[in-house]
Design an enzyme around this catalytic site. Structure first.
Site, PDB file in Angstrom:
ATOM      1  N   ASP A 157       0.832  -1.207   0.000  1.00 40.46           N
ATOM      2  CA  ASP A 157       0.000   0.000   0.000  1.00 40.46           C
ATOM      3  C   ASP A 157       0.868   1.260   0.000  1.00 40.46           C
ATOM      4  O   ASP A 157       1.996   1.244   0.498  1.00 40.46           O
ATOM      5  CB  ASP A 157      -0.899  -0.019   1.245  1.00 40.46           C
ATOM      6  CG  ASP A 157      -2.092   0.915   1.092  1.00 40.46           C
ATOM      7  OD1 ASP A 157      -2.305   1.446  -0.018  1.00 40.46           O
ATOM      8  OD2 ASP A 157      -2.789   1.133   2.094  1.00 40.46           O
ATOM      9  N   HIS A 167       2.617   3.360  -8.955  1.00 38.01           N
ATOM     10  CA  HIS A 167       2.450   1.931  -9.255  1.00 38.01           C
ATOM     11  C   HIS A 167       3.650   1.416 -10.046  1.00 38.01           C
ATOM     12  O   HIS A 167       4.129   0.303  -9.810  1.00 38.01           O
ATOM     13  CB  HIS A 167       1.159   1.695 -10.043  1.00 38.01           C
ATOM     14  CG  HIS A 167      -0.077   2.038  -9.264  1.00 38.01           C
ATOM     15  ND1 HIS A 167      -0.257   1.638  -7.959  1.00 38.01           N
ATOM     16  CD2 HIS A 167      -1.195   2.734  -9.593  1.00 38.01           C
ATOM     17  CE1 HIS A 167      -1.424   2.078  -7.519  1.00 38.01           C
ATOM     18  NE2 HIS A 167      -2.015   2.752  -8.496  1.00 38.01           N
ATOM     19  N   ARG A 173     -11.782   2.002  -8.550  1.00 36.20           N
ATOM     20  CA  ARG A 173     -10.865   3.128  -8.834  1.00 36.20           C
ATOM     21  C   ARG A 173     -11.160   3.733 -10.205  1.00 36.20           C
ATOM     22  O   ARG A 173     -11.801   3.095 -11.042  1.00 36.20           O
ATOM     23  CB  ARG A 173      -9.430   2.631  -8.800  1.00 36.20           C
ATOM     24  CG  ARG A 173      -9.069   2.188  -7.430  1.00 36.20           C
ATOM     25  CD  ARG A 173      -7.606   1.882  -7.310  1.00 36.20           C
ATOM     26  NE  ARG A 173      -7.344   1.663  -5.903  1.00 36.20           N
ATOM     27  CZ  ARG A 173      -6.214   1.916  -5.279  1.00 36.20           C
ATOM     28  NH1 ARG A 173      -5.198   2.400  -5.944  1.00 36.20           N
ATOM     29  NH2 ARG A 173      -6.084   1.688  -3.998  1.00 36.20           N
ATOM     30  N   LEU A 186      11.075 -20.603  -4.637  1.00 34.79           N
ATOM     31  CA  LEU A 186      10.183 -19.604  -4.026  1.00 34.79           C
ATOM     32  C   LEU A 186       8.841 -19.644  -4.754  1.00 34.79           C
ATOM     33  O   LEU A 186       8.805 -19.536  -5.983  1.00 34.79           O
ATOM     34  CB  LEU A 186      10.812 -18.204  -4.152  1.00 34.79           C
ATOM     35  CG  LEU A 186       9.930 -17.025  -3.724  1.00 34.79           C
ATOM     36  CD1 LEU A 186       9.609 -17.096  -2.231  1.00 34.79           C
ATOM     37  CD2 LEU A 186      10.613 -15.691  -4.029  1.00 34.79           C
ATOM     38  N   ARG A 212       1.928  -4.973   6.005  1.00 35.52           N
ATOM     39  CA  ARG A 212       1.191  -3.973   5.246  1.00 35.52           C
ATOM     40  C   ARG A 212       1.987  -2.673   5.299  1.00 35.52           C
ATOM     41  O   ARG A 212       2.284  -2.171   6.392  1.00 35.52           O
ATOM     42  CB  ARG A 212      -0.212  -3.744   5.811  1.00 35.52           C
ATOM     43  CG  ARG A 212      -0.954  -2.698   4.963  1.00 35.52           C
ATOM     44  CD  ARG A 212      -2.395  -2.533   5.335  1.00 35.52           C
ATOM     45  NE  ARG A 212      -3.049  -1.657   4.357  1.00 35.52           N
ATOM     46  CZ  ARG A 212      -4.313  -1.753   3.987  1.00 35.52           C
ATOM     47  NH1 ARG A 212      -5.079  -2.673   4.505  1.00 35.52           N
ATOM     48  NH2 ARG A 212      -4.808  -0.918   3.087  1.00 35.52           N
ATOM     49  N   ARG A 223      -5.090  -2.482   8.570  1.00 38.36           N
ATOM     50  CA  ARG A 223      -6.283  -3.256   8.189  1.00 38.36           C
ATOM     51  C   ARG A 223      -5.859  -4.484   7.407  1.00 38.36           C
ATOM     52  O   ARG A 223      -4.802  -4.500   6.791  1.00 38.36           O
ATOM     53  CB  ARG A 223      -7.154  -2.441   7.215  1.00 38.36           C
ATOM     54  CG  ARG A 223      -7.903  -1.285   7.772  1.00 38.36           C
ATOM     55  CD  ARG A 223      -8.943  -0.800   6.756  1.00 38.36           C
ATOM     56  NE  ARG A 223      -8.337  -0.031   5.673  1.00 38.36           N
ATOM     57  CZ  ARG A 223      -8.119   1.280   5.725  1.00 38.36           C
ATOM     58  NH1 ARG A 223      -8.454   1.960   6.802  1.00 38.36           N
ATOM     59  NH2 ARG A 223      -7.573   1.907   4.703  1.00 38.36           N
TER      60      ARG A 223
HETATM   61  C1  FPP Z   1      -1.869   0.123  -3.326  1.00 35.52           C
HETATM   62  O1  FPP Z   1      -1.439   1.461  -3.373  1.00 35.52           O
HETATM   63  C2  FPP Z   1      -1.362  -0.608  -4.481  1.00 35.52           C
HETATM   64  C3  FPP Z   1      -2.128  -1.177  -5.457  1.00 35.52           C
HETATM   65  C4  FPP Z   1      -3.587  -1.135  -5.461  1.00 35.52           C
HETATM   66  C5  FPP Z   1      -1.518  -1.849  -6.611  1.00 35.52           C
HETATM   67  C6  FPP Z   1      -0.270  -2.641  -6.341  1.00 35.52           C
HETATM   68  C7  FPP Z   1       0.403  -2.870  -7.620  1.00 35.52           C
HETATM   69  C8  FPP Z   1       1.739  -2.834  -7.810  1.00 35.52           C
HETATM   70  C9  FPP Z   1       2.723  -2.704  -6.723  1.00 35.52           C
HETATM   71  C10 FPP Z   1       2.283  -2.905  -9.183  1.00 35.52           C
HETATM   72  C11 FPP Z   1       2.088  -4.164  -9.934  1.00 35.52           C
HETATM   73  C12 FPP Z   1       2.358  -5.421  -9.206  1.00 35.52           C
HETATM   74  C13 FPP Z   1       2.841  -6.560  -9.755  1.00 35.52           C
HETATM   75  C14 FPP Z   1       2.835  -7.808  -8.936  1.00 35.52           C
HETATM   76  C15 FPP Z   1       3.397  -6.627 -11.116  1.00 35.52           C
HETATM   77  P1  FPP Z   1      -2.538   2.610  -3.423  1.00 35.52           P
HETATM   78  O2  FPP Z   1      -2.721   2.990  -4.851  1.00 35.52           O
HETATM   79  O3  FPP Z   1      -3.766   2.158  -2.715  1.00 35.52           O
HETATM   80  O4  FPP Z   1      -1.803   3.753  -2.652  1.00 35.52           O
HETATM   81  P2  FPP Z   1      -2.510   4.886  -1.789  1.00 35.52           P
HETATM   82  O5  FPP Z   1      -3.142   4.200  -0.610  1.00 35.52           O
HETATM   83  O6  FPP Z   1      -1.354   5.738  -1.392  1.00 35.52           O
HETATM   84  O7  FPP Z   1      -3.496   5.576  -2.675  1.00 35.52           O
END
Ligand code: FPP
Length: 254
Positions: free
Chosen positions: A24, A41, A75, A135, A192, A198
């Site tokens: 997150d 991301h 989103r 792994l 997390r 959470r």
């Molecule tokens: C949460 O951050 C993250 C996500 C919803 C997406 C996670 C995806 C990646 C790390 C990239 C792709 C992964 C792989 C396995 C190739 P958020 O957007 O909720 O952050 P915020 O809470 O700051 O808004």
């Protein structure tokens, strides 16, 4: 058969066998830098690479990452589509390297709403790495813990229609065989990032006795050193699984 933490006392060790992570803070990492959320991301993918490599080096056997929850469809469409593109790119670019590192990749969740091209790439990547055992990397995509329990219940009843008349025969072992990660032990350590405390509908069955580690650090800033800090914290935990401290001490001396 994997050991259920509510049915028996699992073996534990200094390095967690199974680490599950909610990645997150990508959006906030980017916003802080006046960048679009999607840049966070993209940076997050680099953190995934670092953590996969560090887990391989440290002897973690199972790493499970929450990449896209069943609720993330809410989103903005543009962000969802960028995330999908990142998955496709990551699968195309990284699968050879993962294979070389002995990583077995699985994508867990309801994949039916994903584009056929993404589903094909997932299948190819899973097939290509299926012989690996160093792994086990699971990426949860369109995954929700409640979805998992529901799909398990439906498949269990479809396979065993007689259980409807004899529900008392349904026990944990029967149902958990149908969960989407039935082949893996339950996570020892949950991490997390991003400051929230959470579970967010992640692996809700499997986290029953997992140690929960929360950090304020945003996911794009997470790497080998931060993972080590989580392992150090994990080593300080007394995993009682419902027992008293005295019982744990006595069992450890045996
Ligand atoms: C949460 O951050 C993250 C996500 C919803 C997406 C996670 C995806 C990646 C790390 C990239 C792709 C992964 C792989 C396995 C190739 P958020 O957007 O909720 O952050 P915020 O809470 O700051 O808004």
């Amino acid at each position: 058969m994997t050991i259920s933490s509510t049915q028996a006392i699992p073996q534990t060790s200094a390095i967690p066998e199974h680490v599950a992570i909610i990645m997150d803070g990508n959006g906030r990492w980017a916003t802080r830098r006046h960048l679009p959320r999607t840049a966070g991301h993209a940076k997050g993918v680099q953190a995934v690479r670092r953590v996969v490599e560090a887990c391989g080096r440290r002897g973690v056997r199972y790493l499970t990452l929450f990449a896209f929850s069943s609720e993330n469809w809410r989103r903005p469409a543009e962000e969802v589509s960028l995330l999908m593109r990142l998955f496709v790119q990551a699968l195309e670019r990284e699968v050879g390297k993962l294979d070389g590192q002995g990583v077995r990749l699985r994508v867990i969740g309801d994949l039916s709403p994903f584009e056929p091209r993404l589903r094909d790439l997932i299948e190819q990547a899973q097939a290509r790495t299926a012989h690996n055992d160093r792994l086990h990397l699971s990426v949860c995509a369109n995954y929700g813990g409640r979805w998992d329990i529901l799909q398990a219940t439906r498949r269990m009843l479809a396979d065993n229609p007689g259980l409807v008349q004899t529900p008392e025969r349904i026990d944990e072992a029967t149902l958990s065989r149908y969960l989407s990660m039935a082949w893996a032990p339950e996570p020892d350590l949950f991490i997390r990032t991003g400051g929230e405390q959470r579970i967010s509908n992640y692996l809700i069955w499997q986290l029953a006795y997992t140690e929960l580690f929360f950090t304020d650090r945003y996911w794009p800033d997470f790497g080998a050193q931060e993972l080590e800090e989580a392992f150090e914290w994990y080593r300080t935990r007394e995993r009682r699984f419902g027992r008293t401290s005295a019982q744990v001490d006595a069992a450890d001396k045996r």
